[in-house]
Design a protein around this motif. Structure first.
Motif, PDB file in Angstrom:
ATOM      1  N   SER A 140     -11.685   5.901 -28.615  1.00  0.00           N
ATOM      2  CA  SER A 140     -10.994   5.119 -29.636  1.00  0.00           C
ATOM      3  C   SER A 140     -10.509   5.942 -30.825  1.00  0.00           C
ATOM      4  O   SER A 140      -9.562   5.543 -31.495  1.00  0.00           O
ATOM      5  CB  SER A 140     -11.899   3.987 -30.147  1.00  0.00           C
ATOM      6  OG  SER A 140     -13.072   4.503 -30.755  1.00  0.00           O
ATOM      7  N   ASN A 141     -11.131   7.112 -31.108  1.00  0.00           N
ATOM      8  CA  ASN A 141     -10.697   7.850 -32.298  1.00  0.00           C
ATOM      9  C   ASN A 141     -11.313   9.250 -32.299  1.00  0.00           C
ATOM     10  O   ASN A 141     -12.387   9.472 -31.728  1.00  0.00           O
ATOM     11  CB  ASN A 141     -11.122   7.123 -33.576  1.00  0.00           C
ATOM     12  CG  ASN A 141     -10.156   7.337 -34.713  1.00  0.00           C
ATOM     13  OD1 ASN A 141      -9.042   7.822 -34.520  1.00  0.00           O
ATOM     14  ND2 ASN A 141     -10.558   6.990 -35.923  1.00  0.00           N
ATOM     15  N   TYR A 181      -4.709   8.295 -33.395  1.00  0.00           N
ATOM     16  CA  TYR A 181      -6.108   8.416 -32.999  1.00  0.00           C
ATOM     17  C   TYR A 181      -6.498   9.828 -32.555  1.00  0.00           C
ATOM     18  O   TYR A 181      -7.677  10.089 -32.323  1.00  0.00           O
ATOM     19  CB  TYR A 181      -6.491   7.410 -31.896  1.00  0.00           C
ATOM     20  CG  TYR A 181      -6.110   5.992 -32.216  1.00  0.00           C
ATOM     21  CD1 TYR A 181      -6.613   5.347 -33.347  1.00  0.00           C
ATOM     22  CD2 TYR A 181      -5.213   5.303 -31.406  1.00  0.00           C
ATOM     23  CE1 TYR A 181      -6.257   4.047 -33.649  1.00  0.00           C
ATOM     24  CE2 TYR A 181      -4.837   4.002 -31.703  1.00  0.00           C
ATOM     25  CZ  TYR A 181      -5.352   3.374 -32.834  1.00  0.00           C
ATOM     26  OH  TYR A 181      -4.988   2.098 -33.127  1.00  0.00           O
TER      27      TYR A 181
END
Length: 359
Positions: free
Chosen positions: A92-93, A199
């Motif tokens: 996700s990041n 991201y």
């Protein structure tokens, strides 16, 4: 083969009948598939049981009623409290604790975050794009309260460079014999965001890696109508692959630079004239002399902040030994006085780690 349709999230699962003929209980085998999810498994509706070309009859040949108990009632599947989790954690990041410029020996803390809690075994690795030699960084720990962020500590090594640090590719995260799974045992998807995309590490952070060597020399007092020198001693062993000069001139008379000549001499005695006379005309300036700069110092303008090409190439020092005394020679023909702070930024082939001095 009768079938029963189960409520398993965005894609419903269909389970086939496997056994039970002649008795009162029919068995259907359901294999959890990727993406299936339910906090409390149920069939999709009271009509979820279908013949699918088969038959369900009693001993007298009377067809069975296929209507199932109302969902959520005491006799529905939901009373079994079955949790289905076929959703794998996904990236996700990517972040770091701090932006900035990092040099040899500096530690950059990198974080790879997933969208679900994960457990890690072994030592997964993250490969970073750091120039001619990519850095491979070991997993350290899960450090956040959500238990979904993997931390990697990257120590800048000799020769590593990057103007905006990122991982090497979308497949840069590798298990290296370990595992990354969610709490229900699903293997995490290791694919990272595209380089430079939202991201990604370079999108979120501004990290410069300068795995070269920054040496500072003492201040030179520029004497009037005289030659002044400054010495920088490098004790490490290696050969120059790239060299830049950083410097700040401070001369109280605005005409002083009309009469300044700047020369650098290597430990072997190789001499390069960096600035000719009648080139500069400002009382204070800060600049970096760099062969790769887009503008020549002779074509620059005050206050000369930034990078400029010297009058003669610093590449003349390529292949020279870095070990020994580097000498800066300043010639001032008009009697003005002032100061020169200077240093070298070296990239070198070396088997010996360099200590870093900040200019």
């Amino acid at each position: 083969t009768p079938q029963i349709t189960l409520e398993t999230g965005s894609s419903d699962a269909v389970a086939d009948y496997t056994s039970g003929s002649g008795g009162t209980t029919l068995t259907f085998n359901y294999t959890v598939a990727s993406g299936n999810f339910s906090n409390d498994l149920e069939y999709t509706s009271t009509s979820a049981l279908a013949l699918n070309g088969g038959t369900i009859k009693n001993a007298s040949g009377v067809s069975a009623s296929l209507t199932l108990p109302t969902i959520g009632s005491g006799n529905s599947l939901g009373v079994k409290n079955l949790t289905i989790d076929g959703i794998a954690p996904v990236f996700s990041n990517a972040t770091s604790t701090a932006n900035g410029t990092y040099r040899i020996g500096d530690v950059v803390v990198l974080n790879i975050q997933f969208d679900d809690q994960v457990n890690v075994t072994g030592t997964p690795q993250l490969t970073l794009e750091t120039g001619s030699s990519d850095a491979v960084v070991d997993f350290v720990d899960i450090t956040d309260s959500g238990h979904n962020t993997l931390t990697f500590n990257y120590t800048v090594a000799s020769g590593h460079t990057s103007s905006d640090l990122d991982y090497a590719s979308t497949s840069a995260l590798a298990l290296n014999g370990g595992t990354i799974k969610d709490i229900n045992g699903n293997d995490a998807v290791l694919t990272l965001a595209s380089l430079g995309a939202q991201y990604s590490l370079s999108y979120n952070q501004n990290i410069v890696v300068a795995g070269n060597y920054d040496y500072s020399a003492s201040q030179i007092s520029v004497l009037g109508d005289n030659i002044s020198t400054g010495i920088l001693n490098i004790s490490q062993i290696g050969t120059v692959t790239d060299l830049n000069v950083i410097m700040t001139f401070d001369m109280p008379n605005s005409s002083a630079f009309d009469y300044i000549n700047l020369n650098l001499i290597s430990p072997s005695g190789r001499h390069v004239q960096l600035i000719n006379t009648a080139t500069l005309d400002n009382d204070t300036y800060q600049t970096t002399l760099d062969d790769e700069a887009s503008t020549a110092i002779s074509s620059g303008s005050t206050p000369y902040i930034g990078s400029f090409q010297p009058d003669n190439p610093l590449s003349d020092f390529d292949g020279e030994s870095i070990n020994g005394n580097w000498t800066m020679v300043v010639w001032n023909s008009q009697g003005y006085t002032g100061t020169l702070n200077w240093g070298l930024i070296l990239e070198a082939d070396s088997s010996t780690p360099f200590s870093t001095l900040n200019y």
